[in-house]
Design a protein around this motif. Structure first.
Motif, PDB file in Angstrom:
ATOM      1  N   MET A   1       3.221   8.682  -0.568  1.00 56.59           N
ATOM      2  CA  MET A   1       1.790   8.494  -0.308  1.00 56.59           C
ATOM      3  C   MET A   1       1.096   7.967  -1.555  1.00 56.59           C
ATOM      4  SD  MET A   1      -1.058  11.413   0.617  1.00 56.59           S
ATOM      5  CE  MET A   1      -0.884  11.398   2.390  1.00 56.59           C
ATOM      6  N   GLN A   2       0.258   6.942  -1.353  1.00 60.77           N
ATOM      7  CA  GLN A   2      -0.514   6.383  -2.459  1.00 60.77           C
ATOM      8  C   GLN A   2      -1.991   6.380  -2.065  1.00 60.77           C
ATOM      9  OE1 GLN A   2       1.138   5.563  -5.258  1.00 60.77           O
ATOM     10  NE2 GLN A   2      -0.767   5.124  -6.325  1.00 60.77           N
ATOM     11  N   ILE A   3      -2.811   6.930  -2.910  1.00 60.93           N
ATOM     12  CA  ILE A   3      -4.241   7.046  -2.602  1.00 60.93           C
ATOM     13  C   ILE A   3      -5.033   6.100  -3.494  1.00 60.93           C
ATOM     14  CG2 ILE A   3      -6.220   8.614  -2.485  1.00 60.93           C
ATOM     15  CD1 ILE A   3      -4.159  10.923  -2.615  1.00 60.93           C
ATOM     16  N   SER A  39      -0.716   9.973  -6.318  1.00 57.95           N
ATOM     17  CA  SER A  39       0.483  10.082  -5.471  1.00 57.95           C
ATOM     18  C   SER A  39       0.947  11.534  -5.404  1.00 57.95           C
ATOM     19  CB  SER A  39       1.602   9.177  -5.987  1.00 57.95           C
ATOM     20  OG  SER A  39       1.833   9.418  -7.357  1.00 57.95           O
ATOM     21  N   HIS A  45      -0.195  16.293   1.429  1.00 58.60           N
ATOM     22  CA  HIS A  45      -0.439  15.137   2.281  1.00 58.60           C
ATOM     23  C   HIS A  45      -1.394  15.405   3.443  1.00 58.60           C
ATOM     24  CE1 HIS A  45       3.312  12.689   0.856  1.00 58.60           C
ATOM     25  NE2 HIS A  45       2.512  13.037  -0.122  1.00 58.60           N
ATOM     26  N   ARG A  49      -4.929  13.480   4.014  1.00 59.45           N
ATOM     27  CA  ARG A  49      -5.259  12.726   5.241  1.00 59.45           C
ATOM     28  C   ARG A  49      -6.560  13.235   5.847  1.00 59.45           C
ATOM     29  NH1 ARG A  49       0.234  13.867   6.684  1.00 59.45           N
ATOM     30  NH2 ARG A  49       1.558  12.284   5.771  1.00 59.45           N
ATOM     31  N   VAL A  62      -5.576   5.752   2.191  1.00 57.56           N
ATOM     32  CA  VAL A  62      -4.263   6.374   2.053  1.00 57.56           C
ATOM     33  C   VAL A  62      -3.206   5.407   2.565  1.00 57.56           C
ATOM     34  CG1 VAL A  62      -2.788   8.283   2.766  1.00 57.56           C
ATOM     35  CG2 VAL A  62      -5.216   8.679   2.346  1.00 57.56           C
ATOM     36  N   ARG A  63      -2.218   5.144   1.730  1.00 57.31           N
ATOM     37  CA  ARG A  63      -1.077   4.329   2.123  1.00 57.31           C
ATOM     38  C   ARG A  63       0.154   5.232   2.156  1.00 57.31           C
ATOM     39  NH1 ARG A  63       1.256   0.545  -1.254  1.00 57.31           N
ATOM     40  NH2 ARG A  63      -0.394   0.899  -2.752  1.00 57.31           N
ATOM     41  N   GLU A  64       0.812   5.281   3.284  1.00 57.41           N
ATOM     42  CA  GLU A  64       1.955   6.193   3.442  1.00 57.41           C
ATOM     43  C   GLU A  64       3.238   5.522   2.969  1.00 57.41           C
ATOM     44  OE1 GLU A  64       1.605   9.259   4.416  1.00 57.41           O
ATOM     45  OE2 GLU A  64      -0.338   9.284   5.417  1.00 57.41           O
TER      46      GLU A  64
END
Ligand code: SF4
Length: 64
Positions: A1-3, A39, A45, A49, A62-64
């Motif tokens: 996960m990247q925020i 991350s 997570h 979200r 948020v990129r999973e």
């Protein structure tokens, strides 16, 4: 996960900090969001979200 966060959109509502305090904080001066961990590990997570969902400014991506 990247925020990623968009400080320009953030209105300082603080919802993200309530939901995921280990990942988000707010600047003392103006309440704008501070990303503590871009991350986070898996335990965070679900909270991240939820923070992205409830952010009234849609300032959290948020990129999973
Ligand atoms: S919930 Fe959204 S608007 Fe509120 S502090 Fe967090 S990023 Fe900013």
């Amino acid at each position: 996960m990247q925020i990623t966060i968009d400080e320009a959109k953030c209105c300082g509502a603080g919802q993200c900090v309530l939901v995921a305090p280990e990942v988000f904080d707010q600047r003392d001066e103006d309440g704008i969001v501070v990303l503590l961990n871009a991350s986070p590990d898996a335990a965070q997570h679900a909270a991240v979200r939820e923070a992205a969902t409830i952010c009234p400014a849609a300032a959290i991506q948020v990129r999973e």
